[in-house]
Design a protein around this motif. Sequence first.
Motif, PDB file in Angstrom:
ATOM      1  N   LEU A 160       0.831  -1.207   0.000  1.00  0.00           N
ATOM      2  CA  LEU A 160       0.000   0.000   0.000  1.00  0.00           C
ATOM      3  C   LEU A 160       0.862   1.251   0.000  1.00  0.00           C
ATOM      4  O   LEU A 160       0.611   2.211  -0.739  1.00  0.00           O
ATOM      5  N   TRP A 171       8.852   1.704   0.717  1.00  0.00           N
ATOM      6  CA  TRP A 171       7.748   1.657   1.693  1.00  0.00           C
ATOM      7  C   TRP A 171       8.176   2.252   3.032  1.00  0.00           C
ATOM      8  O   TRP A 171       7.412   2.967   3.686  1.00  0.00           O
ATOM      9  N   GLU A 187       2.531   8.623  -1.572  1.00  0.00           N
ATOM     10  CA  GLU A 187       2.517  10.077  -1.719  1.00  0.00           C
ATOM     11  C   GLU A 187       1.116  10.667  -1.596  1.00  0.00           C
ATOM     12  O   GLU A 187       0.934  11.724  -0.998  1.00  0.00           O
ATOM     13  N   GLN A 188       0.106   9.954  -2.145  1.00  0.00           N
ATOM     14  CA  GLN A 188      -1.274  10.433  -2.000  1.00  0.00           C
ATOM     15  C   GLN A 188      -1.678  10.416  -0.524  1.00  0.00           C
ATOM     16  O   GLN A 188      -2.346  11.331  -0.042  1.00  0.00           O
ATOM     17  N   MET A 189      -1.257   9.354   0.198  1.00  0.00           N
ATOM     18  CA  MET A 189      -1.600   9.247   1.617  1.00  0.00           C
ATOM     19  C   MET A 189      -1.000  10.415   2.400  1.00  0.00           C
ATOM     20  O   MET A 189      -1.636  10.994   3.268  1.00  0.00           O
ATOM     21  N   VAL A 240       2.525   1.882  -3.405  1.00  0.00           N
ATOM     22  CA  VAL A 240       1.645   2.352  -4.477  1.00  0.00           C
ATOM     23  C   VAL A 240       1.020   3.717  -4.154  1.00  0.00           C
ATOM     24  O   VAL A 240       0.944   4.591  -5.008  1.00  0.00           O
ATOM     25  N   HIS A 241       0.594   3.895  -2.898  1.00  0.00           N
ATOM     26  CA  HIS A 241      -0.183   5.098  -2.582  1.00  0.00           C
ATOM     27  C   HIS A 241       0.492   6.026  -1.569  1.00  0.00           C
ATOM     28  O   HIS A 241      -0.158   6.927  -1.038  1.00  0.00           O
TER      29      HIS A 241
END
Length: 275
Positions: free
Chosen positions: A7, A164, A13-15, A10-11
């Motif tokens: 997670l 990560w 920077e958005q998180m 993949v995500h």
Amino acid sequence: MTHLQLLLNVHGEQMQFLLFLTLFILGWYIENIAGVFSNQKKWLHSFVNAPFMFTNLPGQILLGFAFVKTIKWDSLHSFGFLYHLPGQKNALMYFLIAFVFLDLGEYIYHVIMHKFRNLWKFHMIHHSDTILDVSTTLREHPAESIIRLLFTLLWVLLSGTAFWALMLRQIIQVVTTLFAHINYRLPDKLDKFVGIVFITPNLHQVHHHYKKPYTDCNYGDVLSIWDRLFGTFKRLDAKELVFGVDSYLPRDSKGKFISLLMDPFRRYKKIPWKA
Ligand SMILES: [Zn+2]
Ligand SMILES: [Zn+2]
């Protein structure tokens, strides 16, 4: 690879961005309810600091690619001490070691920004804020943003930190950096307890005091242990605190966003160096 690691890969920077936005709004409300220092022109103050978010974005995006490349290169060549640690399959232990190493990097970086005159000119923009609140978190000169990320990149290269782990560290950093700048203070007893290991708002406020030696203390990013270890740990009562920099010359700067961008390049009548 665990679900969390996947997670974050993949995500991540958005998180980070969503978390920042959520905490910024939450911090703003906490300040409205429990703010300690007077901040009557809060919106105006935030309008000066907010544009830094946009000027810093291009550098952050570009260096984001450099981080991906560096981490891939490290992985391909098993470069960095983390690749050679025994028991590195234990994700928690791996993360703790990477986290502490990167935090030491932030401490060293921060000391360097204070000790070298030409770097201080850029870092001073963050310190020149005479009000401390969540929007101060955004107040970083774009040149400093690039210098900071390049320094972190070097630290990531040397350690071989996985993507990560870097993302998880950045997420924790978003929380603690916003918390450190909030116009709020922890009760003394709680601050003494939390401050054994972590940088609290009370401790970071001392770093923003206008005068040395307080400006040159509490350099820690997430952990306060480095300041304790290297003798830069200090406390100061709330009533003694005055935010800003003693060598910052308001007559040379209008304190507006564009003016702040230009300040490191100005020919000061008196060189902006700490007394
Ligand atoms: Zn500083
Ligand atoms: Zn600060």
